[in-house]
Design an enzyme around this catalytic site. Structure first.
Site, PDB file in Angstrom:
ATOM      1  N   ASP A   1      -7.626 -44.187  29.039  1.00  0.00           N
ATOM      2  CA  ASP A   1      -8.903 -44.876  30.016  1.00  0.00           C
ATOM      3  C   ASP A   1      -8.565 -46.195  30.379  1.00  0.00           C
ATOM      4  OD1 ASP A   1     -10.234 -42.196  29.384  1.00  0.00           O
ATOM      5  OD2 ASP A   1     -11.087 -43.201  27.261  1.00  0.00           O
TER       6      ASP A   1
ATOM      7  N   LYS B   1      -9.936 -36.584  35.084  1.00  0.00           N
ATOM      8  CA  LYS B   1     -11.062 -37.448  34.291  1.00  0.00           C
ATOM      9  C   LYS B   1     -12.304 -37.201  35.114  1.00  0.00           C
ATOM     10  CE  LYS B   1      -8.545 -38.927  30.575  1.00  0.00           C
ATOM     11  NZ  LYS B   1      -9.240 -38.205  29.359  1.00  0.00           N
TER      12      LYS B   1
ATOM     13  N   LYS C   1     -17.458 -45.817  22.566  1.00  0.00           N
ATOM     14  CA  LYS C   1     -17.843 -44.651  22.897  1.00  0.00           C
ATOM     15  C   LYS C   1     -17.475 -43.376  22.028  1.00  0.00           C
ATOM     16  CE  LYS C   1     -17.255 -43.091  27.387  1.00  0.00           C
ATOM     17  NZ  LYS C   1     -16.913 -42.058  27.481  1.00  0.00           N
ATOM     18  N   SER C   2     -16.326 -43.437  22.052  1.00  0.00           N
ATOM     19  CA  SER C   2     -15.765 -42.506  21.003  1.00  0.00           C
ATOM     20  C   SER C   2     -16.285 -42.133  19.684  1.00  0.00           C
ATOM     21  CB  SER C   2     -14.216 -42.449  20.725  1.00  0.00           C
ATOM     22  OG  SER C   2     -13.544 -42.443  22.211  1.00  0.00           O
TER      23      SER C   2
END
Ligand code: S3P
Length: 661
Positions: free
Chosen positions: A326, A353, A27-28
């Protein structure tokens, strides 16, 4: 999330998990690939991009800023505008659930001399944004925010920002990246000082895009320096996004917890600033080994092999948090099965978060019969060495990682564990349940919709190469609806005929092929060749072939969350009751140019004239055939796209939809 009704799911005690899977792209890295490609000069092709909702929101925000981003199967192509090339958006940028997307785009926009309004879903609107606005304000950008500095926020950027040196008050790759992105279009040297290292994907990718960034150490801290407005020369590039270690974490821990399991996760990003979980699991006695290590696009990558492991408790130091920020929800599930008490230190950041993850983990574990509590910013979990009781429904607070974590725990608990809502999983791990099923896990989503609700259907019709497919796909992405290119159904029938060496005029064979079509037929990239298109055009004139495919299309249109279908007869025959109907046309020359370009980009070398002739003969066949000839539905909005870019057409259609809601 497009679905308006929660979709719960239940995980049952699972037999051993086996097999190899590639979880979706990181994702990043996906957010950064799109954003930095937009600032490059030249075309960037990206493969393996995460097509989760978060990344789609970033892609749509960039499109609204004037960037041309197209998707061809697994390949995304971004036409870079160069540093300083973005345009003011004409509408609010909806970042959905994407914290990274929102913060990085805010950084990017700070150095552009226009205003843009950003918003997000309820979870994103509750997340702190001052962490990025504080340094960007020091540089000279302005923001209109609500009193507590949350989204919606309007950025008022400037092309005259001043370069600053900023020491991050917390370890945050998002804040670091937001500053570096604004520095790109700011004269002078911007420095970011990080007391603790956080993921460095932005820095690695800046180098990949030939933008120099230097790294030094000062008093134990990391100093990143970027000289703004670097010289750029046009260059086409290709990026392969590795699999996301934060997503791999779920099947990985599932394999450790379910007896007899043995799985391999391929192509996982092993950036050392992301591997804190693997290190921690090894300390717990997990049988994990890394194979086939290599480097892809500036990131270390490898295959992770894992098998069932009785686990020991662990003490995770606060310094490790940035490299596994995460992963605490899924680590908490592993700790619940360890034979003793585990403590994870320094987790205050988890309260802000996608949900308050400390609360969500503790409440969920309690519901499943596991003792867990917080001690200041530490999380303590009393592992039981035996499977937890389970038999509970856990509240996920719209948090994808909470939902996936408890579904994993349910695979090993005595009684099944349900989660109240799985919709958020699509933000980072599309097809999570199918992936888990693929390795043998028993997870079932309950997709029943309450009686009386009906899903939205959008019909997009038009001749070949009119732009209807691009439009339909974008609409489906935008509204998070299912998408069916019905032309590919006819192409799939044609493909079966061609592979079976049957003649296109063999009517019984075509009908049999149409009855045999399955979902996976539609994924074959060869479906797009002109040869298959031609056979498809012939067999699509056969009444029985159309009838055989009718049911497939109608039931597709009833998918939960709604569907966008494109084709020739969606608004007239397949879904005459569609909520919105569009009929897309363009001149023969415009269509030939587009199709010719598209085919060549996909590696099919065909001459312009041949493409034109082909389109003309298909038009003639489509218009003349007795069954479902190509014609606009009476209530369709007709759009001629000859003089318009894909972006403009998309915006016209969005405007029409919002006016007619
Ligand atoms: C991310 C950084 C982390 C992480 C998030 C992705 C990124 O957030 O939690 O999921 O891509 O930069 P912080 O920078 O706020 O720690």
């Amino acid at each position: 999330m497009s679905e308006s009704t929660p979709i719960p799911a239940t995980a049952h005690k699972s037999p051993a998990l086996h097999g190899a899977v590639r979880v979706p792209g990181d994702k990043s890295i996906s957010h950064r690939a799109l954003i930095l490609a937009s600032q490059a000069l030249g075309k960037t092709r990206i493969r393996g991009l995460l097509t989760g909702e978060d990344v789609i929101h970033t892609a749509n925000a960039l499109r609204a800023l004037g960037v041309d981003i197209e998707q061809y199967g697994d390949e995304w192509v971004v036409e870079g505008l160069g540093i300083g090339g973005l345009q003011a958006p004409s509408h609010t940028l909806d970042m959905g659930n994407a914290g990274t997307g929102a913060r990085l785009i805010m950084g990017l926009l700070a150095a552009y001399p226009f205003s843009a309004r950003l918003t997000g879903d309820a979870s994103l609107q509750s997340r702190p944004m001052s962490r990025v606005m504080t340094p960007l304000r020091l540089m000279g950008a302005q923001f209109d925010a609500t009193e507590n500095e949350r989204l919606p926020i309007t950025t008022h950027g400037s092309s005259q920002l001043k370069a600053i040196t900023y020491t991050l008050p917390m370890a945050s790759a998002q804040v670091k990246s937001a500053i570096l992105l604004s520095a790109l279009n700011t004269s002078g040297t911007t420095r970011v000082i990080e007391p603790e290292a956080s993921r460095d994907h932005t820095e690695r990718m800046l180098r990949f895009f030939d933008i120099p960034i230097s790294h030094t150490h000062k008093d134990g801290a990391h100093v990143w320096s970027l000289e703004g407005r670097p010289a750029q020369s046009p260059k086409d590039r290709e990026i392969i996004v590795p699999a996301d270690p934060s997503s791999a974490a779920f099947p990985l821990v599932a394999a450790l917890l379910v007896e007899g399991s043995e799985i391999t996760l391929t192509d996982v990003c092993l950036n050392p600033l992301r591997t804190g979980l693997f290190k921690t699991l090894l300390e717990m006695g997990a049988h994990i080994d890394i194979r086939n290590q290599r480097e892809v696009g500036g990131e270390p990558v490898g295959d992770i092999h894992a098998r069932y492991s009785p686990l020991r408790p662990v003490d995770v130091p606060a310094e490790r948090a940035p490299s596994m920020i995460d992963e605490y929800p899924i680590l908490a599930m592993a700790a619940a099965m360890a034979n003793g008490r585990s403590t994870m230190h320094g987790l205050g950041e988890l309260r802000v978060k996608e949900s308050n993850r400390l609360n969500a983990i503790i409440d969920g574990l309690h519901a499943c019969g596991v003792d867990a509590y917080e001690e200041g910013d530490n999380l303590v979990i009393q592992g039981r060495a035996t499977p937890p009781e389970g038999g509970a429904t856990v509240r996920c607070h719209h948090d994808h990682r909470i939902a996936m974590s408890f579904l994993v725990l349910g695979l090993a608990s005595k009684a099944p564990i349900s989660v109240d809502d799985t919709r958020a999983i699509a933000t980072s791990f599309p097809h999570f349940i199918e992936t888990m099923e693929h390795i043998g896990a028993a997870i079932h989503a309950k997709q029943d919709r309450p009686i009386g609700t009906r899903s939205l259907v959008i019909a997009v019709d038009g001749p070949a190469a009119s732009g209807k497919g691009t439009l339909a796909r974008r609409l489906a992405d935008h509204f998070n609806m299912a998408y069916l290119d019905t032309g590919s159904l006819y192409r799939a029938v044609a493909m079966r005929l061609v592979y079976a060496n049957k003649d296109p005029d063999d009517v019984p064979a075509a009908i049999a092929a149409a009855h045999a079509i399955q979902d996976h037929d539609l994924a074959n990239p060869k479906l797009r060749s002109e040869r298959i298109g031609n056979v498809a055009s012939k067999i699509s004139a056969i009444t029985e072939v159309r009838e055989a495919l009718l049911e497939y299309q109608r039931s597709f249109a009833k998918r939960p969350g709604g569907a966008v279908l494109d084709g020739r007869d969606i608004g007239t025959v397949i879904c005459p009751d569609a909520d919105y109907k569009f009929f897309i046309t363009a001149s023969i020359d415009a269509r030939t140019t587009r199709r010719h370009k598209q085919l060549n980009e996909m590696g099919f070398a065909v001459a312009y004239d041949a493409v034109k002739e082909d389109l003309l003969s298909r038009d003639a066949r489509d218009a003349k055939r007795d069954v479902a000839p190509l014609k606009p539905a009476e209530d369709a909005l007709q759009i001629d796209t000859t003089e318009h870019s894909a972006n403009e057409v998309f915006n016209m259609v969005l405007a029409h939809i919002s006016e007619n809601m």
